[in-house]
Design an enzyme around this catalytic site. Structure first.
Site, PDB file in Angstrom:
ATOM      1  N   LYS A 214       5.879  47.288  70.725  1.00  0.00           N
ATOM      2  CA  LYS A 214       6.993  48.210  70.965  1.00  0.00           C
ATOM      3  C   LYS A 214       8.299  47.417  71.019  1.00  0.00           C
ATOM      4  O   LYS A 214       8.350  46.353  71.641  1.00  0.00           O
ATOM      5  CB  LYS A 214       6.755  48.956  72.279  1.00  0.00           C
TER       6      LYS A 214
ATOM      7  N   SER B 277       5.069  57.408  78.966  1.00  0.00           N
ATOM      8  CA  SER B 277       5.410  56.942  77.617  1.00  0.00           C
ATOM      9  C   SER B 277       4.292  56.226  76.861  1.00  0.00           C
ATOM     10  O   SER B 277       4.454  55.917  75.684  1.00  0.00           O
ATOM     11  CB  SER B 277       6.631  56.020  77.677  1.00  0.00           C
TER      12      SER B 277
ATOM     13  N   SER C 209       7.669  57.646  74.940  1.00  0.00           N
ATOM     14  CA  SER C 209       8.541  56.893  74.074  1.00  0.00           C
ATOM     15  C   SER C 209       7.830  55.874  73.171  1.00  0.00           C
ATOM     16  O   SER C 209       8.425  55.410  72.200  1.00  0.00           O
ATOM     17  CB  SER C 209       9.570  56.145  74.920  1.00  0.00           C
TER      18      SER C 209
END
Lengths: 113, 494
Positions: B79, B178, B154
């Site tokens: 990420k 997330s 996210s």
């Protein structure tokens, strides 16, 4: 206006009270007029949802900042390599002579600030 | 080789350690696959082809010299809020669009040391603030199961990458859901360990008392493997816990006999619609069939989770993001003086959701409002954590939905609060710091949709009960095997 609740010592404030321009100034974010209007509506809406917390009896409850028990952590004060200065300054928007170059903070006498 | 791209991390590492395949072969095959499917998925903001090859060559040398590595040759999506030395690290924000990290996050370093190969930096909602990846300022990520729908957020880029077989393990961070919500949306296992289990050093901070790194994988065993590699004390993060990580030296258990699974009285499944309600009822029934005792537990303050979270997380973010001021790194927009430079830099660099959260957080922390909002929320957090502690006197795990709907279409959540509601079921666990995961539990064809979309069952354990949590999830997964029922439209058969 502050409203005192029957079972809590902390006042909850009316949600329409958010002054977006003032808060944006504190947060150092320039907003357009359109953003002031839009965020004002959206944040007031969010704060009405947040007002639900007024229903909780929290008078005798302690605040939680962190859920896992934590204590001070100290390391030995020994020199060790840090980030390389050139590598770090290569990321700076402006640098000069091995330093970050920053915008003027203090106005010079006789010049408009 | 294509079998290995479809395979689990456990299988890839076994093959590379046994020298049935080289890490470089796996990497080359993966890079070719990524090249083919990325136009339709958009999982990555930065691809790391060259460094992936050199990492792979290093892994092969280590294996040839006799080492056995837990993640030998396993392709990993990182990420893009996690630092990796020498690579662009953006947090999907314009304010960091050109920033090259000068160091590596501890969690990422542990993955690399264990033989994992970072394939790319994956998309996210800007600064991890969002539930659909739509708040990314730098790219659009599609759900591989239906590209007209979001991957969740996210950690949506990592989720989409693993779902489309563009990585075997995805690294995510979870502040209010997330990891778990995008895992549910993309037919994956998404695991958020106990707060403090995995170092946050090198993770770009959103809300420091909530942020936790974890894996997104196609199986529970892979999630356990990635977790064990990343977890453990790190002197660089003073909130990382000094406590042994239970490893899978012993196999994950085979049934749930005697495990007490709590069903939350306040979570009314009927609100999710008949189809989702019956899906979750079936999941609870399956847990029971596997030997679990279902018990009703009460979480009376869980419904205040969202309100509590949307004060605490923005308050922490308003403080954390004050470092983005255009002085030392990142974007700078020159103004007439220093204040104007700050104001214009932040106006140009942050997207609308980040601005909203900074503003609400600044308001909640400002003089005159601090007690009414921030302190009140911290006290509510105490009550929520207390409810969980009480519930866990009567049960070993809690089962509930991971998200209230399957993946939705782009632009479906137009007002911020409707997006915040996506995290209704995941936020209370985050506030209490508990380990929680989402595991695939079935499929629903959404109204207006053309194909079935995955749903996730959320299992939550007491603090530090990762081992029991992963064990139960593994039993459920192996018995039900919902994930294999449908293949993604992009990225190929499972």
């Amino acid at each position: 206006m502050n409203t005192r609740l029957p079972h809590g010592s902390i006042p909850i404030l009316s949600s329409e009270k958010i002054d977006v321009r003032y808060v944006a100034k504190l947060a150092r974010i320039a907003l357009t007029d359109d953003e002031v209007e839009r965020f004002g509506t959206q944040l007031a809406d969010l704060l009405t949802h947040v007002d639900a917390l007024a229903q909780l009896d929290i008078a005798s409850v302690s605040a939680t900042a962190q859920v896992i028990e934590s204590r001070n952590v100290l390391r030995d004060d020994l020199p060790r390599p840090g980030l390389d200065r050139d590598v770090v300054l290569a990321q700076a928007p402006a640098s000069q002579g091995g330093f970050f170059r920053v915008p003027r903070i203090i106005a010079v006498k006789g010049e408009a600030s | 080789m294509s079998d290995l791209l479809r395979g689990t991390a456990v299988q890839v590492a076994a093959a590379v350690n046994a020298r049935q395949a080289s890490a470089l072969e796996v990497t080359e095959a993966m890079l070719a696959h990524v090249e083919g499917v990325e136009p339709g998925v958009g999982a990555y903001l930065t691809r790391l082809d060259e460094s992936a090859r050199s990492h792979a060559a290093r892994v092969d040398r280590r294996v040839r010299s006799g080492e056995s590595l837990p993640l030998a040759g396993v392709p990993v999506a990182v990420k893009d809020n996690m630092c990796l030395d020498g690579t662009r690290t953006t947090a999907a924000s314009k304010i960091l669009a050109g920033w090259v990290s000068p160091y590596t996050a501890t969690a990422v370093q542990r993955i690399i040391d264990a033989g994992g190969i970072p394939i790319g930096k994956s998309n996210l909602d800007e600064f991890a603030m969002g539930s659909s990846c739509e708040n990314s300022a730098l790219g659009i990520t599609h759900n591989p199961y239906d590209p007209t729908r979001v991957p969740g957020g996210s950690s949506g880029g990592s989720a989409a990458a693993v779902a489309a077989h563009e990585a075997t393990i995805g690294l995510g961070s979870d502040t209010g859901g997330s990891i778990r919500e995008p895992a549910a949306f993309c037919n994956l296992v998404g695991f958020k360990p106990t707060y403090g289990r995995i170092s946050r050093y090198g993770l770009i901070a959103f809300a420091s008392s909530l942020d936790q790194i974890g894996p997104l994988t196609r199986t529970v065993a892979d999630a356990a493997l990635a977790y064990e590699v990343m977890a453990g004390y790190d002197p660089m993060d003073s909130t990382s816990v000094q406590r042994d990580v239970e490893t899978t030296g012993k196999p994950l258990p085979g049934d749930l006999t005697g495990v007490r699974v709590g069903i939350v009285r306040e979570f009314d499944l009927a609100k999710l619609g008949a189809e989702a309600a019956s899906l979750y009822q079936r999941a609870y029934g399956d847990l029971q069939k596997l030997g679990a005792d279902l018990v009703e537990v009460a979480l009376p303050t869980a419904e205040y989770g969202l309100a509590t979270y949307y004060l605490i997380a923005p308050a922490e973010c308003s403080s954390n993001l004050s470092r983005f001021d255009g002085i030392r790194y990142g974007l700078r927009v020159e103004g007439d003086d220093v204040t104007q430079t700050y104001e214009q830099t932040r106006a140009a660099g942050f997207g609308p959701e980040v601005k909203r959260r900074i503003l609400i957080g600044t308001h909640a922390l400002s003089s005159g409002y601090y007690d009414a909002y921030y302190v009140r929320a911290q006290k509510a957090r105490t009550l929520i954590a207390r409810d969980f502690a009480k519930a866990f006197e009567a049960c070993d795990l809690i089962a509930c939905p991971a998200a209230s709907t399957p993946a939705f279409e782009f632009h479906a959540k137009s007002d911020p609060y409707s997006m915040y509601l996506m995290d209704y079921y995941t936020i209370p666990m985050s506030l209490a710091g508990l380990p929680a995961l989402s595991v695939p539990c079935g499929w629903i064809t959404p109204a207006g949709g053309t194909v079935p979309m995955p749903m996730g069952l959320q299992l939550t354990g007491p603090l530090f009960a990762e081992r029991a949590l992963l064990g139960a999830a593994h039993v459920y997964e192996q018995a039900t095997r919902h994930a294999g029922a449908h293949a993604p439209q992009i990225g190929g058969a499972r």
